[in-house]
Motif scaffolding. Structure first.
Motif, PDB file in Angstrom:
ATOM      1  N   PHE A  21      10.826  -7.247  76.603  1.00  0.00           N
ATOM      2  CA  PHE A  21       9.591  -6.729  76.008  1.00  0.00           C
ATOM      3  C   PHE A  21       9.012  -7.752  75.037  1.00  0.00           C
ATOM      4  O   PHE A  21       7.812  -7.979  74.995  1.00  0.00           O
ATOM      5  N   GLU A  22       9.892  -8.364  74.250  1.00  0.00           N
ATOM      6  CA  GLU A  22       9.446  -9.344  73.250  1.00  0.00           C
ATOM      7  C   GLU A  22       8.765 -10.544  73.903  1.00  0.00           C
ATOM      8  O   GLU A  22       7.797 -11.070  73.369  1.00  0.00           O
ATOM      9  N   SER A  23       9.251 -10.939  75.074  1.00  0.00           N
ATOM     10  CA  SER A  23       8.686 -12.102  75.771  1.00  0.00           C
ATOM     11  C   SER A  23       7.359 -11.786  76.447  1.00  0.00           C
ATOM     12  O   SER A  23       6.642 -12.691  76.864  1.00  0.00           O
ATOM     13  N   GLY A  24       7.049 -10.486  76.580  1.00  0.00           N
ATOM     14  CA  GLY A  24       5.812 -10.096  77.254  1.00  0.00           C
ATOM     15  C   GLY A  24       5.994  -9.887  78.756  1.00  0.00           C
ATOM     16  O   GLY A  24       5.054  -9.532  79.461  1.00  0.00           O
ATOM     17  N   GLU A  25       7.216 -10.101  79.255  1.00  0.00           N
ATOM     18  CA  GLU A  25       7.490  -9.893  80.684  1.00  0.00           C
ATOM     19  C   GLU A  25       7.240  -8.434  81.064  1.00  0.00           C
ATOM     20  O   GLU A  25       6.652  -8.141  82.099  1.00  0.00           O
ATOM     21  N   LEU A  26       7.693  -7.506  80.206  1.00  0.00           N
ATOM     22  CA  LEU A  26       7.497  -6.077  80.419  1.00  0.00           C
ATOM     23  C   LEU A  26       6.713  -5.501  79.243  1.00  0.00           C
ATOM     24  O   LEU A  26       6.755  -6.035  78.139  1.00  0.00           O
ATOM     25  N   ARG A  27       6.041  -4.366  79.475  1.00  0.00           N
ATOM     26  CA  ARG A  27       5.186  -3.759  78.443  1.00  0.00           C
ATOM     27  C   ARG A  27       5.823  -2.489  77.876  1.00  0.00           C
ATOM     28  O   ARG A  27       6.067  -1.538  78.615  1.00  0.00           O
ATOM     29  N   LEU A  28       6.062  -2.482  76.573  1.00  0.00           N
ATOM     30  CA  LEU A  28       6.580  -1.323  75.852  1.00  0.00           C
ATOM     31  C   LEU A  28       5.410  -0.667  75.131  1.00  0.00           C
ATOM     32  O   LEU A  28       4.636  -1.350  74.460  1.00  0.00           O
ATOM     33  N   VAL A  59       3.531  -0.661  68.661  1.00  0.00           N
ATOM     34  CA  VAL A  59       4.031  -0.549  67.294  1.00  0.00           C
ATOM     35  C   VAL A  59       5.545  -0.230  67.276  1.00  0.00           C
ATOM     36  O   VAL A  59       6.206  -0.393  66.262  1.00  0.00           O
ATOM     37  N   PHE A  60       6.113   0.149  68.428  1.00  0.00           N
ATOM     38  CA  PHE A  60       7.560   0.402  68.543  1.00  0.00           C
ATOM     39  C   PHE A  60       8.363  -0.820  68.081  1.00  0.00           C
ATOM     40  O   PHE A  60       9.462  -0.681  67.572  1.00  0.00           O
ATOM     41  N   PHE A  61       7.797  -2.007  68.266  1.00  0.00           N
ATOM     42  CA  PHE A  61       8.515  -3.237  67.892  1.00  0.00           C
ATOM     43  C   PHE A  61       8.878  -3.250  66.411  1.00  0.00           C
ATOM     44  O   PHE A  61       9.871  -3.838  66.026  1.00  0.00           O
ATOM     45  N   GLU A  62       8.068  -2.570  65.586  1.00  0.00           N
ATOM     46  CA  GLU A  62       8.362  -2.532  64.155  1.00  0.00           C
ATOM     47  C   GLU A  62       9.637  -1.732  63.871  1.00  0.00           C
ATOM     48  O   GLU A  62      10.209  -1.833  62.796  1.00  0.00           O
ATOM     49  N   TYR A  63      10.068  -0.912  64.837  1.00  0.00           N
ATOM     50  CA  TYR A  63      11.250  -0.064  64.633  1.00  0.00           C
ATOM     51  C   TYR A  63      12.489  -0.585  65.358  1.00  0.00           C
ATOM     52  O   TYR A  63      13.551   0.005  65.250  1.00  0.00           O
ATOM     53  N   LEU A  64      12.348  -1.686  66.097  1.00  0.00           N
ATOM     54  CA  LEU A  64      13.495  -2.209  66.873  1.00  0.00           C
ATOM     55  C   LEU A  64      14.358  -3.162  66.062  1.00  0.00           C
ATOM     56  O   LEU A  64      13.938  -3.930  65.306  1.00  0.00           O
TER      57      LEU A  64
END
Length: 151
Positions: free
Chosen positions: A135-142, A146-151
């Motif tokens: 998800f971080e690389s942009g290969e897949l879409r989460l 804003v979920f990234f702020e909680y990972l």
């Protein structure tokens, strides 16, 4: 799905797996796979669902996991509230997300590659473990991002 013009309140559970086992393959999260036919795009989201009238979001989270994948949750911790405005299948959506971090009671869920579950007779979904790095690389879409702020 909420009716047009309605705001939907949902409870989602962020389940991570990484340092739990010595043999774990990286840091993963358990997500459900969705597809938008208008955008022709696959996306991923934490599992959960709608909060019913008279029900707390905590109770809704537990009920949704039980109904959808027959899973019990433990170590449930409230992370925060996210407001999500989005377009899905050509229609505007608006959700208030009560986000929780949690773990599965039954360790068998950590050993699964994926599972198929039904929200209704006509809607089958796939839930699976995915490395956060994809998800971080942009290969897949989460979603929502804003979920990234909680990972």
């Amino acid at each position: 799905m909420a009716k047009a013009g309605e705001i939907r309140v949902i409870a989602l559970g962020l389940i991570r797996d990484g340092d739990r086992f010595a043999n774990a393959k990286g840091d993963r999260i358990f997500v459900s796979e969705g597809y938008d036919p208008v955008k022709q795009e696959t996306f991923y989201r934490a599992l959960g669902g709608g909060v019913e009238f008279g029900e707390t979001s905590h109770a809704a989270l537990k009920r949704e996991f039980q109904e959808e994948i027959q899973a019990e949750l433990k170590n449930i911790k409230y992370l925060g509230c996210i407001e999500s405005l989005f377009t899905f299948n050509g229609k505007q959506g608006h959700e208030i997300i009560q986000l929780y971090q949690c773990d599965f009671v039954d360790s068998k869920f950590y050993e699964l590659e994926s599972l198929i579950f039904s929200e209704s007779q006509h809607h089958k979904h796939k839930a699976l473990w995915i490395d956060i790095s994809r998800f971080e690389s942009g290969e897949l879409r989460l979603v929502p991002e804003v979920f990234f702020e909680y990972l």
